[in-house]
Design a protein around this motif. Structure first.
Motif, PDB file in Angstrom:
ATOM      1  N   SER A  31       0.829  -1.207   0.000  1.00 38.94           N
ATOM      2  CA  SER A  31       0.000   0.000   0.000  1.00 38.94           C
ATOM      3  C   SER A  31       0.862   1.254   0.000  1.00 38.94           C
ATOM      4  O   SER A  31       1.634   1.501   0.929  1.00 38.94           O
ATOM      5  CB  SER A  31      -0.911   0.011   1.233  1.00 38.94           C
ATOM      6  N   MET A  32       0.700   2.067  -1.047  1.00 36.17           N
ATOM      7  CA  MET A  32       1.428   3.325  -1.102  1.00 36.17           C
ATOM      8  C   MET A  32       0.913   4.301  -0.053  1.00 36.17           C
ATOM      9  O   MET A  32       1.659   5.128   0.469  1.00 36.17           O
ATOM     10  CB  MET A  32       1.299   3.949  -2.495  1.00 36.17           C
ATOM     11  N   ALA A  33      -0.373   4.232   0.258  1.00 36.56           N
ATOM     12  CA  ALA A  33      -0.931   5.136   1.264  1.00 36.56           C
ATOM     13  C   ALA A  33      -0.292   4.883   2.626  1.00 36.56           C
ATOM     14  O   ALA A  33       0.056   5.812   3.352  1.00 36.56           O
ATOM     15  CB  ALA A  33      -2.450   4.965   1.351  1.00 36.56           C
ATOM     16  N   VAL A  34      -0.124   3.600   2.973  1.00 39.57           N
ATOM     17  CA  VAL A  34       0.478   3.257   4.262  1.00 39.57           C
ATOM     18  C   VAL A  34       1.971   3.569   4.257  1.00 39.57           C
ATOM     19  O   VAL A  34       2.517   4.102   5.224  1.00 39.57           O
ATOM     20  CB  VAL A  34       0.236   1.772   4.604  1.00 39.57           C
ATOM     21  N   VAL A  35       2.652   3.230   3.148  1.00 40.31           N
ATOM     22  CA  VAL A  35       4.087   3.500   3.054  1.00 40.31           C
ATOM     23  C   VAL A  35       4.359   5.004   3.107  1.00 40.31           C
ATOM     24  O   VAL A  35       5.295   5.461   3.770  1.00 40.31           O
ATOM     25  CB  VAL A  35       4.678   2.896   1.759  1.00 40.31           C
ATOM     26  N   SER A  36       3.532   5.787   2.397  1.00 40.41           N
ATOM     27  CA  SER A  36       3.727   7.239   2.404  1.00 40.41           C
ATOM     28  C   SER A  36       3.503   7.807   3.798  1.00 40.41           C
ATOM     29  O   SER A  36       4.212   8.717   4.234  1.00 40.41           O
ATOM     30  CB  SER A  36       2.782   7.915   1.405  1.00 40.41           C
ATOM     31  N   SER A  37       2.544   7.250   4.508  1.00 46.05           N
ATOM     32  CA  SER A  37       2.316   7.686   5.880  1.00 46.05           C
ATOM     33  C   SER A  37       3.484   7.273   6.770  1.00 46.05           C
ATOM     34  O   SER A  37       3.864   7.989   7.694  1.00 46.05           O
ATOM     35  CB  SER A  37       1.007   7.093   6.412  1.00 46.05           C
ATOM     36  N   GLY A  38       4.074   6.098   6.474  1.00 43.38           N
ATOM     37  CA  GLY A  38       5.249   5.661   7.222  1.00 43.38           C
ATOM     38  C   GLY A  38       6.442   6.560   6.964  1.00 43.38           C
ATOM     39  O   GLY A  38       7.226   6.866   7.873  1.00 43.38           O
ATOM     40  N   LEU A  39       6.582   6.994   5.709  1.00 44.61           N
ATOM     41  CA  LEU A  39       7.658   7.920   5.369  1.00 44.61           C
ATOM     42  C   LEU A  39       7.470   9.241   6.104  1.00 44.61           C
ATOM     43  O   LEU A  39       8.434   9.850   6.577  1.00 44.61           O
ATOM     44  CB  LEU A  39       7.680   8.152   3.855  1.00 44.61           C
ATOM     45  N   ASP A  40       6.231   9.654   6.213  1.00 46.50           N
ATOM     46  CA  ASP A  40       5.931  10.882   6.946  1.00 46.50           C
ATOM     47  C   ASP A  40       6.282  10.725   8.424  1.00 46.50           C
ATOM     48  O   ASP A  40       6.816  11.642   9.051  1.00 46.50           O
ATOM     49  CB  ASP A  40       4.448  11.225   6.785  1.00 46.50           C
ATOM     50  N   ASN A 156      -3.272  10.552   7.779  1.00 46.53           N
ATOM     51  CA  ASN A 156      -3.631   9.228   8.293  1.00 46.53           C
ATOM     52  C   ASN A 156      -5.104   8.915   8.043  1.00 46.53           C
ATOM     53  O   ASN A 156      -5.469   7.771   7.740  1.00 46.53           O
ATOM     54  CB  ASN A 156      -3.332   9.145   9.790  1.00 46.53           C
ATOM     55  N   SER A 157      -5.943   9.931   8.175  1.00 48.24           N
ATOM     56  CA  SER A 157      -7.366   9.736   7.880  1.00 48.24           C
ATOM     57  C   SER A 157      -7.556   9.375   6.411  1.00 48.24           C
ATOM     58  O   SER A 157      -8.368   8.505   6.063  1.00 48.24           O
ATOM     59  CB  SER A 157      -8.153  11.007   8.211  1.00 48.24           C
ATOM     60  N   ALA A 158      -6.790  10.053   5.551  1.00 47.28           N
ATOM     61  CA  ALA A 158      -6.868   9.761   4.119  1.00 47.28           C
ATOM     62  C   ALA A 158      -6.396   8.340   3.831  1.00 47.28           C
ATOM     63  O   ALA A 158      -6.984   7.627   3.002  1.00 47.28           O
ATOM     64  CB  ALA A 158      -6.020  10.764   3.336  1.00 47.28           C
ATOM     65  N   ALA A 159      -5.336   7.907   4.519  1.00 45.24           N
ATOM     66  CA  ALA A 159      -4.820   6.554   4.307  1.00 45.24           C
ATOM     67  C   ALA A 159      -5.838   5.502   4.741  1.00 45.24           C
ATOM     68  O   ALA A 159      -6.041   4.490   4.062  1.00 45.24           O
ATOM     69  CB  ALA A 159      -3.510   6.373   5.078  1.00 45.24           C
ATOM     70  N   ILE A 160      -6.502   5.736   5.871  1.00 47.49           N
ATOM     71  CA  ILE A 160      -7.516   4.790   6.349  1.00 47.49           C
ATOM     72  C   ILE A 160      -8.677   4.702   5.363  1.00 47.49           C
ATOM     73  O   ILE A 160      -9.170   3.615   5.039  1.00 47.49           O
ATOM     74  CB  ILE A 160      -8.019   5.215   7.748  1.00 47.49           C
ATOM     75  N   LEU A 161      -9.103   5.862   4.872  1.00 46.84           N
ATOM     76  CA  LEU A 161     -10.196   5.874   3.900  1.00 46.84           C
ATOM     77  C   LEU A 161      -9.789   5.167   2.611  1.00 46.84           C
ATOM     78  O   LEU A 161     -10.583   4.438   2.004  1.00 46.84           O
ATOM     79  CB  LEU A 161     -10.607   7.319   3.607  1.00 46.84           C
ATOM     80  N   ALA A 162      -8.528   5.365   2.201  1.00 45.30           N
ATOM     81  CA  ALA A 162      -8.035   4.702   0.992  1.00 45.30           C
ATOM     82  C   ALA A 162      -8.015   3.189   1.169  1.00 45.30           C
ATOM     83  O   ALA A 162      -8.390   2.432   0.262  1.00 45.30           O
ATOM     84  CB  ALA A 162      -6.631   5.210   0.655  1.00 45.30           C
ATOM     85  N   THR A 169     -13.625  -2.133  -2.954  1.00 45.81           N
ATOM     86  CA  THR A 169     -13.894  -1.928  -4.382  1.00 45.81           C
ATOM     87  C   THR A 169     -12.879  -2.626  -5.280  1.00 45.81           C
ATOM     88  O   THR A 169     -13.145  -2.863  -6.457  1.00 45.81           O
ATOM     89  CB  THR A 169     -13.893  -0.428  -4.731  1.00 45.81           C
ATOM     90  N   GLY A 170     -11.702  -2.919  -4.721  1.00 50.61           N
ATOM     91  CA  GLY A 170     -10.652  -3.536  -5.522  1.00 50.61           C
ATOM     92  C   GLY A 170      -9.969  -2.564  -6.466  1.00 50.61           C
ATOM     93  O   GLY A 170      -9.167  -2.963  -7.306  1.00 50.61           O
ATOM     94  N   LYS A 171     -10.261  -1.270  -6.330  1.00 46.75           N
ATOM     95  CA  LYS A 171      -9.682  -0.246  -7.195  1.00 46.75           C
ATOM     96  C   LYS A 171      -8.511   0.433  -6.478  1.00 46.75           C
ATOM     97  O   LYS A 171      -8.675   1.009  -5.406  1.00 46.75           O
ATOM     98  CB  LYS A 171     -10.727   0.812  -7.556  1.00 46.75           C
ATOM     99  N   SER A 172      -7.331   0.365  -7.091  1.00 44.18           N
ATOM    100  CA  SER A 172      -6.156   0.989  -6.479  1.00 44.18           C
ATOM    101  C   SER A 172      -6.129   2.495  -6.677  1.00 44.18           C
ATOM    102  O   SER A 172      -5.283   3.189  -6.111  1.00 44.18           O
ATOM    103  CB  SER A 172      -4.876   0.384  -7.067  1.00 44.18           C
ATOM    104  N   PHE A 173      -7.075   2.995  -7.480  1.00 44.82           N
ATOM    105  CA  PHE A 173      -7.126   4.429  -7.746  1.00 44.82           C
ATOM    106  C   PHE A 173      -7.264   5.234  -6.455  1.00 44.82           C
ATOM    107  O   PHE A 173      -6.669   6.303  -6.301  1.00 44.82           O
ATOM    108  CB  PHE A 173      -8.300   4.725  -8.682  1.00 44.82           C
ATOM    109  N   PHE A 174      -8.050   4.717  -5.517  1.00 46.09           N
ATOM    110  CA  PHE A 174      -8.263   5.437  -4.264  1.00 46.09           C
ATOM    111  C   PHE A 174      -6.964   5.562  -3.471  1.00 46.09           C
ATOM    112  O   PHE A 174      -6.654   6.610  -2.905  1.00 46.09           O
ATOM    113  CB  PHE A 174      -9.319   4.727  -3.414  1.00 46.09           C
ATOM    114  N   ASP A 175      -6.211   4.474  -3.428  1.00 47.45           N
ATOM    115  CA  ASP A 175      -4.952   4.478  -2.679  1.00 47.45           C
ATOM    116  C   ASP A 175      -3.997   5.528  -3.233  1.00 47.45           C
ATOM    117  O   ASP A 175      -3.390   6.297  -2.490  1.00 47.45           O
ATOM    118  CB  ASP A 175      -4.313   3.090  -2.752  1.00 47.45           C
TER     119      ASP A 175
END
Length: 306
Positions: A31-40, A156-162, A169-175
C-alpha cells in the motif's frame, strides 16, 4: 530536562514506533498510502529529534560569543523542517504517480487498518501535547512540530479511507489518489512552518496583542511617569524583546528615574513571560507645573508624547 524537552522527547519516541509499524505493514501489503504515511512518520522522527536538540541549544544561557543567547536555534530548526517537509511531500506524490503508471497490485489486511487507526490516535495525542506545551512556553519549534503532527491527522485519515475503499472496491485508484493528497497536505502545512521560522530569523515584531499589553501597562503608570515613544519589539525563538524611550518628569533625580524604569520593567515581565526589556530614560520636555495633577491632565487630553 524541562517541559519543552520532555514534550519533544515524547514526540521522537512515539514517531519512531509509528514509523516502524507503518513501514512493516505497508511493505507487506504494497500500500502506497500506508508506506507514504510511514515515510511521513520517519520524517517526524527526524524533525522531532532536531527540535529536541534545538530546544536544548536555545535553553543555553548567553555566553561571550552569543550575548543575546541562543533562542534563534528554534527558528532555524523550524525553517529546516519546512524545507525537508516540502521535499518529502513532493517525493510522496512522485511515488504515487509511479505506482499509478506501473499499476502494482495492493493487498490489504485488517492489520493495515489497525496500524493506521493507531497512528491516527498517536498523531492526535502528540499534536495536542506539543501544541499545549508550545503555547504555554511560547516555543516556536514545538508549535511548528504540533502543526506537522496535525497534518498527520489528515494524511492518516486519508490513508484509512483509501484502505477501506480499495479493500471493498478492488480499485487501487483510491490508494494513489489519497497518497497524492497526503503529499499536498504535507507541503501545504510546511509553508506556515517556513514563514514562522523565517519570521524568527528576521526579527519580526511580537504578536500585536502582546504589544497592546505592553502599551496597556505603560498607560497604567502614574506620575512621575510622563509617557513613552519609539517602542520596538521583536522575537527570537520563544524569547521576546522590547525597547522604548521612557519619559519621566524632568525634576526627577537620576536614581529616582532609574527606580521608575525598574518598576516598569518588573510590571512588563510579570505579565509577559520570557521577555527582555530595555528602557532608555528621557526627561519630559512638555511645559507643565511639574505636578501630578497637571501631568495627568496633559496625558488624558491625548497630548502625552509617545
Amino acid at each position: 530536562m524541562d517541559v519543552k524537552q520532555k514534550a519533544s522527547g515524547f514526540a521522537v519516541l512515539s514517531a519512531f514506533a509509528l514509523a516502524v509499524s507503518k513501514f512493516t505493514v505497508g511493505l507487506m501489503s504494497g500500500s502506497m498510502a500506508v508506506v507514504s504515511s510511514g515515510l511521513d512518520s520517519l520524517l517526524d522522527v527526524f524533525m522531532s529529534a532536531m527540535n529536541f536538540f534545538a530546544i536544548r541549544k536555545a535553553a543555553q544561557p548567553a555566553d561571550e560569543g552569543h550575548p543575546y543567547g541562543h533562542a534563534k536555534a528554534e527558528s532555524i530548526a523550524g525553517a529546516i523542517q519546512a524545507v525537508v517537509i516540502i521535499f518529502t511531500g513532493g517525493l510522496i506524490i512522485y511515488q504515487a504517480v509511479q505506482e499509478f503508471l506501473y499499476n502494482h497490485g495492493i493487498l490489504y489486511s485488517v492489520l493495515d487498518m489497525g496500524v493506521m487507526g493507531l497512528s491516527l490516535t498517536f498523531s492526535l495525542v502528540i499534536s495536542l501535547v506539543l501544541k499545549t506545551v508550545g503555547r504555554r512556553t511560547g516555543s516556536n519549534a514545538l508549535k511548528a512540530d504540533a502543526l506537522h503532527y496535525a497534518s498527520d491527522l489528515y494524511s492518516n485519515s486519508a490513508a484509512i479511507l483509501a484502505i477501506f475503499l480499495t479493500y471493498y472496491t478492488g480499485k487501487s485508484f483510491f490508494d494513489i489518489t489519497f497518497a497524492i493528497c497526503t503529499g499536498l497536505i504535507i507541503m501545504f502545512s510546511a509553508t506556515k512552518i517556513l514563514r514562522e521560522g523565517i519570521s524568527g530569523l528576521m526579527d519580526s515584531r511580537i504578536p500585536k496583542h502582546l504589544e497592546d499589553e505592553i502599551e496597556s501597562i505603560l498607560g497604567e503608570m502614574s506620575f512621575p511617569y510622563a509617557g513613552y515613544h519609539k517602542l520596538r519589539t521583536r522575537f527570537s525563538g520563544n524569547e521576546k524583546y522590547v525597547d522604548f524611550h521612557l519619559l519621566t518628569c524632568r525634576e526627577l533625580k537620576v536614581d529616582e528615574a532609574h527606580e521608575l524604569a525598574h518598576r516598569v520593567e518588573d510590571r512588563i515581565k510579570a505579565r509577559i513571560s520570557t521577555i527582555d526589556v530595555v528602557i532608555h530614560l528621557e526627561p519630559c520636555t512638555y511645559e507643565c507645573q511639574l505636578t501630578e495633577m497637571t501631568c495627568f491632565l496633559i496625558r488624558t487630553r491625548g497630548k502625552r508624547p509617545r
